[in-house]
Write a protein that holds these residues in place. Structure first.
Motif, PDB file in Angstrom:
ATOM      1  N   GLY A  10       0.555  -0.890  -0.027  1.00 30.41           N
ATOM      2  CA  GLY A  10      -0.077   0.195  -0.058  1.00 30.41           C
ATOM      3  C   GLY A  10       0.957   1.156   0.024  1.00 30.41           C
ATOM      4  N   VAL A  11       0.791   1.622  -0.896  1.00 34.07           N
ATOM      5  CA  VAL A  11       1.362   3.468  -0.977  1.00 34.07           C
ATOM      6  C   VAL A  11       0.464   4.757  -0.412  1.00 34.07           C
ATOM      7  CG1 VAL A  11       2.832   5.100  -2.059  1.00 34.07           C
ATOM      8  CG2 VAL A  11       2.652   2.041  -2.990  1.00 34.07           C
ATOM      9  N   CYS A  12       0.291   5.657  -0.608  1.00 36.00           N
ATOM     10  CA  CYS A  12       0.299   7.145  -0.109  1.00 36.00           C
ATOM     11  C   CYS A  12       1.530   7.888   0.478  1.00 36.00           C
ATOM     12  CB  CYS A  12      -0.545   6.915   1.368  1.00 36.00           C
ATOM     13  SG  CYS A  12       0.678   6.971   2.633  1.00 36.00           S
ATOM     14  N   SER A  13       0.810   9.109  -0.010  1.00 39.55           N
ATOM     15  CA  SER A  13       1.613  10.414  -0.480  1.00 39.55           C
ATOM     16  C   SER A  13       2.092  10.736   1.528  1.00 39.55           C
ATOM     17  CB  SER A  13       0.678  12.091   0.161  1.00 39.55           C
ATOM     18  OG  SER A  13       1.039  12.835  -0.066  1.00 39.55           O
ATOM     19  N   PRO A  14       3.333  10.708   1.673  1.00 39.45           N
ATOM     20  CA  PRO A  14       3.266  11.682   2.973  1.00 39.45           C
ATOM     21  C   PRO A  14       2.584  12.118   4.144  1.00 39.45           C
ATOM     22  CG  PRO A  14       5.419  11.547   1.684  1.00 39.45           C
ATOM     23  CD  PRO A  14       4.330  11.605   0.913  1.00 39.45           C
ATOM     24  N   GLU A  15       1.659  13.296   3.142  1.00 42.74           N
ATOM     25  CA  GLU A  15       0.499  13.817   3.691  1.00 42.74           C
ATOM     26  C   GLU A  15      -0.791  13.437   3.856  1.00 42.74           C
ATOM     27  OE1 GLU A  15       2.490  14.760   1.334  1.00 42.74           O
ATOM     28  OE2 GLU A  15       3.831  16.039   2.391  1.00 42.74           O
ATOM     29  N   PHE A  16      -0.896  12.112   3.639  1.00 44.36           N
ATOM     30  CA  PHE A  16      -2.032  11.238   4.240  1.00 44.36           C
ATOM     31  C   PHE A  16      -2.090  11.400   5.903  1.00 44.36           C
ATOM     32  CE2 PHE A  16      -3.780   7.143   4.195  1.00 44.36           C
ATOM     33  CZ  PHE A  16      -5.557   7.070   4.296  1.00 44.36           C
ATOM     34  N   GLU A  17      -3.560  11.382   5.817  1.00 42.52           N
ATOM     35  CA  GLU A  17      -3.912  11.694   7.482  1.00 42.52           C
ATOM     36  C   GLU A  17      -3.072  10.228   8.328  1.00 42.52           C
ATOM     37  OE1 GLU A  17      -7.334  11.993   8.716  1.00 42.52           O
ATOM     38  OE2 GLU A  17      -8.257  12.277   6.607  1.00 42.52           O
ATOM     39  N   LEU A  18      -3.159   9.105   7.568  1.00 46.92           N
ATOM     40  CA  LEU A  18      -3.366   7.642   8.161  1.00 46.92           C
ATOM     41  C   LEU A  18      -1.193   7.253   8.281  1.00 46.92           C
ATOM     42  CD1 LEU A  18      -6.235   6.095   7.674  1.00 46.92           C
ATOM     43  CD2 LEU A  18      -5.715   7.579   9.574  1.00 46.92           C
ATOM     44  N   ALA A  19      -1.068   7.761   7.956  1.00 47.45           N
ATOM     45  CA  ALA A  19       0.644   7.819   7.016  1.00 47.45           C
ATOM     46  C   ALA A  19       1.436   6.388   7.684  1.00 47.45           C
ATOM     47  CB  ALA A  19       0.761   8.895   5.996  1.00 47.45           C
ATOM     48  N   ASP A  20       1.064   7.314   8.990  1.00 47.42           N
ATOM     49  CA  ASP A  20       1.989   6.611   9.702  1.00 47.42           C
ATOM     50  C   ASP A  20       1.387   5.888  10.708  1.00 47.42           C
ATOM     51  OD1 ASP A  20       4.290   8.559   9.257  1.00 47.42           O
ATOM     52  OD2 ASP A  20       3.520  10.349   9.746  1.00 47.42           O
ATOM     53  N   HIS A  21       0.053   5.562  11.201  1.00 47.06           N
ATOM     54  CA  HIS A  21      -0.643   4.958  11.542  1.00 47.06           C
ATOM     55  C   HIS A  21      -0.511   3.199  11.145  1.00 47.06           C
ATOM     56  CE1 HIS A  21      -2.245   8.378  11.978  1.00 47.06           C
ATOM     57  NE2 HIS A  21      -2.598   8.018  13.324  1.00 47.06           N
ATOM     58  N   VAL A  22      -0.513   2.043  12.161  1.00 44.37           N
ATOM     59  CA  VAL A  22      -0.998   0.741  11.509  1.00 44.37           C
ATOM     60  C   VAL A  22      -2.165   0.445  11.276  1.00 44.37           C
ATOM     61  CG1 VAL A  22      -0.722  -1.614  12.319  1.00 44.37           C
ATOM     62  CG2 VAL A  22       1.091  -0.453  13.631  1.00 44.37           C
ATOM     63  N   LEU A  23      -2.386   0.075  10.579  1.00 45.74           N
ATOM     64  CA  LEU A  23      -3.504  -0.265   9.371  1.00 45.74           C
ATOM     65  C   LEU A  23      -4.542  -1.453   9.178  1.00 45.74           C
ATOM     66  CD1 LEU A  23      -3.172   2.696   6.364  1.00 45.74           C
ATOM     67  CD2 LEU A  23      -4.436   3.306   9.145  1.00 45.74           C
ATOM     68  N   SER A  24      -5.169  -1.417   9.219  1.00 51.18           N
ATOM     69  CA  SER A  24      -6.205  -2.783   8.791  1.00 51.18           C
ATOM     70  C   SER A  24      -6.882  -2.024   7.107  1.00 51.18           C
ATOM     71  CB  SER A  24      -7.039  -3.331   9.946  1.00 51.18           C
ATOM     72  OG  SER A  24      -8.358  -2.858   9.511  1.00 51.18           O
ATOM     73  N   PHE A  25      -7.501  -2.998   6.217  1.00 49.18           N
ATOM     74  CA  PHE A  25      -7.493  -2.542   5.104  1.00 49.18           C
ATOM     75  C   PHE A  25      -9.229  -1.603   5.222  1.00 49.18           C
ATOM     76  CE2 PHE A  25      -5.204  -6.713   3.368  1.00 49.18           C
ATOM     77  CZ  PHE A  25      -4.685  -5.572   2.550  1.00 49.18           C
ATOM     78  N   GLU A  26      -9.805  -2.877   6.201  1.00 47.09           N
ATOM     79  CA  GLU A  26     -11.150  -1.695   6.826  1.00 47.09           C
ATOM     80  C   GLU A  26     -10.727   0.273   7.110  1.00 47.09           C
ATOM     81  OE1 GLU A  26     -10.220  -4.593   7.741  1.00 47.09           O
ATOM     82  OE2 GLU A  26     -11.525  -5.871   7.124  1.00 47.09           O
ATOM     83  N   ASP A  27      -9.757  -0.187   7.405  1.00 52.36           N
ATOM     84  CA  ASP A  27      -9.910   1.424   7.738  1.00 52.36           C
ATOM     85  C   ASP A  27      -9.285   2.287   6.416  1.00 52.36           C
ATOM     86  OD1 ASP A  27      -9.061   0.972  10.678  1.00 52.36           O
ATOM     87  OD2 ASP A  27      -7.098   0.544  10.278  1.00 52.36           O
ATOM     88  N   LEU A  28      -8.735   1.858   5.548  1.00 52.91           N
ATOM     89  CA  LEU A  28      -8.754   2.509   4.548  1.00 52.91           C
ATOM     90  C   LEU A  28      -9.796   2.572   3.422  1.00 52.91           C
ATOM     91  CD1 LEU A  28      -5.147   0.367   3.844  1.00 52.91           C
ATOM     92  CD2 LEU A  28      -5.913   3.611   4.352  1.00 52.91           C
ATOM     93  N   PHE A  29     -11.379   1.769   3.596  1.00 54.44           N
ATOM     94  CA  PHE A  29     -12.818   1.827   2.773  1.00 54.44           C
ATOM     95  C   PHE A  29     -12.596   3.134   2.718  1.00 54.44           C
ATOM     96  CE2 PHE A  29     -13.522  -2.761   3.961  1.00 54.44           C
ATOM     97  CZ  PHE A  29     -12.611  -3.166   3.569  1.00 54.44           C
TER      98      PHE A  29
END
Length: 136
Positions: A10-29
């Motif tokens: 999974g890839v995001c911008s460094p500015e993405f609000e969840l960039a530094d969180h441990v995530l499940s797929f559900e967190d991204l829906f």
């Protein structure tokens, strides 16, 4: 002919609000997902992995389909959405810090990448020489 292994990340911008969180797929829906077009190997690999997690791609409520890896990377760098693609496709952007790897609680399995060629094709000798160059 086996060439190398690659893993979807999974890839995001460094500015993405969840960039530094441990995530499940559900967190991204609820976030914009930028995906490759139907029939692409990246998309098939993503759909296959999500299926193993009992997740349908349609679970991502907002999706944009683009046919170019470079375009997808540029859109994600602008923090317009997130994406999933093979690590080898974003290694330069990750090293420069223009993209950031999402910290997913469940990692993708590596996929074997292969050179595919016809044995009687005139380019076969070239392919075999290139393989030697990249595997040495």
């Amino acid at each position: 002919m086996p060439f190398s292994k690659a893993t979807i990340i999974g890839v995001c911008s460094p500015e993405f609000e969840l960039a530094d969180h441990v995530l499940s797929f559900e967190d991204l829906f609820d976030y914009e997902l930028i995906v490759r077009e139907l029939g692409s190997g990246t998309r098939k690999s993503l759909e296959s992995h999500l299926s193993e997690e009992q997740i349908d791609l349609a679970s991502f409520k907002h999706q944009t389909t683009l046919g170019s890896i470079d375009l997808i990377k540029r859109v994600v760098e602008q923090n317009i959405g997130i994406t999933f693609m093979f690590d080898v496709c974003v290694q330069d952007e990750l090293a420069r810090g223009t993209l950031k790897k999402l910290n997913l609680s469940r990692e993708f399995k590596p996929k074997q990448m292969n050179f595919v060629y016809l044995s009687d094709n005139p380019t076969t000798d070239f392919i075999l020489k290139m393989r030697e160059q990249f595997t040495d």
